[in-house]
Design an enzyme around this catalytic site. Structure first.
Site, PDB file in Angstrom:
ATOM      1  N   HIS A  91      -3.343   4.506   4.643  1.00  0.00           N
ATOM      2  CA  HIS A  91      -4.518   3.636   4.730  1.00  0.00           C
ATOM      3  C   HIS A  91      -5.741   4.322   4.130  1.00  0.00           C
ATOM      4  O   HIS A  91      -6.473   3.738   3.339  1.00  0.00           O
ATOM      5  CB  HIS A  91      -4.765   3.275   6.191  1.00  0.00           C
ATOM      6  CG  HIS A  91      -6.005   2.477   6.418  1.00  0.00           C
ATOM      7  ND1 HIS A  91      -6.151   1.170   5.979  1.00  0.00           N
ATOM      8  CD2 HIS A  91      -7.180   2.789   7.038  1.00  0.00           C
ATOM      9  CE1 HIS A  91      -7.339   0.726   6.318  1.00  0.00           C
ATOM     10  NE2 HIS A  91      -7.987   1.688   6.954  1.00  0.00           N
ATOM     11  N   TYR A 118       4.231   5.041  11.313  1.00  0.00           N
ATOM     12  CA  TYR A 118       4.520   3.619  11.525  1.00  0.00           C
ATOM     13  C   TYR A 118       5.362   2.978  10.409  1.00  0.00           C
ATOM     14  O   TYR A 118       5.599   1.770  10.448  1.00  0.00           O
ATOM     15  CB  TYR A 118       3.223   2.826  11.698  1.00  0.00           C
ATOM     16  CG  TYR A 118       2.204   3.005  10.587  1.00  0.00           C
ATOM     17  CD1 TYR A 118       2.272   2.264   9.411  1.00  0.00           C
ATOM     18  CD2 TYR A 118       1.152   3.903  10.729  1.00  0.00           C
ATOM     19  CE1 TYR A 118       1.336   2.410   8.410  1.00  0.00           C
ATOM     20  CE2 TYR A 118       0.201   4.067   9.737  1.00  0.00           C
ATOM     21  CZ  TYR A 118       0.299   3.316   8.579  1.00  0.00           C
ATOM     22  OH  TYR A 118      -0.628   3.475   7.588  1.00  0.00           O
ATOM     23  N   ARG A 121       0.864  -1.179   0.000  1.00  0.00           N
ATOM     24  CA  ARG A 121       0.000   0.000   0.000  1.00  0.00           C
ATOM     25  C   ARG A 121       0.902   1.231   0.000  1.00  0.00           C
ATOM     26  O   ARG A 121       1.411   1.655   1.030  1.00  0.00           O
ATOM     27  CB  ARG A 121      -0.885  -0.034   1.253  1.00  0.00           C
ATOM     28  CG  ARG A 121      -2.030   0.956   1.230  1.00  0.00           C
ATOM     29  CD  ARG A 121      -2.635   1.082   2.616  1.00  0.00           C
ATOM     30  NE  ARG A 121      -1.756   1.829   3.493  1.00  0.00           N
ATOM     31  CZ  ARG A 121      -1.593   1.570   4.792  1.00  0.00           C
ATOM     32  NH1 ARG A 121      -2.201   0.550   5.357  1.00  0.00           N
ATOM     33  NH2 ARG A 121      -0.783   2.320   5.524  1.00  0.00           N
TER      34      ARG A 121
END
Length: 379
Positions: free
Chosen positions: A275, A284, A271
């Site tokens: 998100h 993160y 990805r």
């Protein structure tokens, strides 16, 4: 006398009649993700298929960038981009027959569009207008599913029902790596295996369940290995290799259609974007990780193959980009139109037969709307 002391009630080892129900060896996935692009086997790929995949990948990438821009303009409430995962999406949308069904998750708008769903209708849920903006029975595409993995048992149920009726139908169910941690995932695989349902499970392993990396979700060698415990063969494939994705999915669909039962496919992808537009991915993961995956971009991988075979001409590039821009322009124009609102629709699709409470609430709202209309007419 205890239960264990009763004759024949306890054996330190299974009785001689015990035997494995399934040989696990054929169920094991590849040791490394299967790929075609960049290998000698890619030379056998159909040129028309390569060009079709390329045009759809370019259109899909443009759709992602345009939809993301619409969130910044306030025209979309949220958009979960599939940039970097387009090969999984497009292949899933192209391998099914008209009679088959696709069960997407919330990130799978491109798969729905490749299947034929109107690009604006695919965004209706994310716009906040309706739970789904298209007729699922028309396109054989279930509503884009926001709850994690709940679409998987639905896919199994539909596929099982089709098999009982004798209908030649396959269901393809898509889920992310995070969804494999949900109970619905395990229940769906178990029922599909026991019933030998004509269903294909496609896991897009993009590395993160929002901010949780895969290593914190499972200790399995791969997500494809999870099929072994249910008696389902697993496949591990390079999710950025559009040709390999198309081949593996085609084989799984054909296996399901001819009575071979379900297949669990793990597509290893990434990805690239956050998100959703509400997520800060820098908290993160490192930028260096993202850049490493950009070097494995699905469009660039396919372009390299097309160039090596003399198929990527200036006309091909121009046509693909122009078609993508025309789609983006229509998307902008239609998304900038305010959707007509009918307040009474709140009660139209809750129950097949309205409850007394709904009838009471509908009557109250109708009275309020009529009163407002009368007041406007008097002015």
């Amino acid at each position: 006398m205890t239960v264990l002391e009763q004759p024949g009630a306890y054996r330190p080892t299974p009785p001689p009649a015990w035997q494995p129900r399934t040989d696990p060896a054929p169920l094991l996935p590849e040791a490394e993700p299967y790929r075609l692009l960049g290998t000698d086997a890619a030379a056998a790929a159909d040129p028309d298929l390569l060009l079709k995949l390329y045009a759809e990948l370019v259109r899909g990438r443009r759709y992602n960038t345009q939809a993301t821009a619409l969130t910044r303009q306030g025209r979309l409430a949220v958009y979960p981009s599939s940039t970097g995962q387009e090969a999984c999406e497009i292949a899933a949308g192209l391998v099914l027959e008209d009679r088959d069904w696709l069960f997407p998750s919330y990130r799978d708008t491109l798969a729905a569009i490749a299947r034929g769903v109107d690009p604006v209708s695919a965004l209706t849920l994310l716009r906040g207008d309706w739970h789904t903006g298209y007729d699922p029975t028309q396109y054989r595409v279930a509503p884009l599913c926001t709850p994690l993995a709940t679409q998987l048992p639905h896919a199994v149920g539909l596929a099982h029902a089709a098999r009982l009726r004798g209908d030649d139908v396959v269901a393809l169910a898509m889920v992310g790596d995070g969804g494999t941690s949900e109970g619905d995932f395990h229940e769906a695989l178990n029922f599909a295996a026991v019933w030998q349902s004509p269903v294909v499970f496609l896991i897009q392993n993009n590395g993160f369940a929002i901010s949780v990396p895969l290593a914190k979700q499972t200790a399995a060698p791969s997500l494809a290995h999870k099929g072994v415990g249910y008696g389902i063969p697993g496949r591990l494939v390079d999710g950025n290799d559009a040709v390999a994705m198309h081949q593996v999915l085609t084989e799984a669909v054909e296996r399901a259609r001819t009575g071979g039962g379900p297949t669990l496919i793990e597509a290893v992808t990434y990805r690239v974007e956050a998100h959703t537009n509400a997520d800060d991915a820098t908290r993160y993961r490192a930028d260096s990780e993202v850049e490493a995956w950009r070097a494995h971009d699905p469009i660039e991988l396919l372009e390299h193959e097309l160039r090596s075979r003399g198929l990527l001409t200036d006309d091909v590039i121009r046509d693909a980009r122009e078609a993508a821009e025309q789609m983006a322009a229509r998307l902008r124009e239609r998304m900038n139109e305010d959707a007509p609102l009918e307040p009474m629709d709140l009660f139209a699709h809750v129950y097949a037969e309205k409850t007394s409470q709904l009838r009471e609430q509908a009557a109250q709202l109708r009275a309020e709307l009529d009163a407002e209309l009368d007041a406007e007419e008097e002015r």
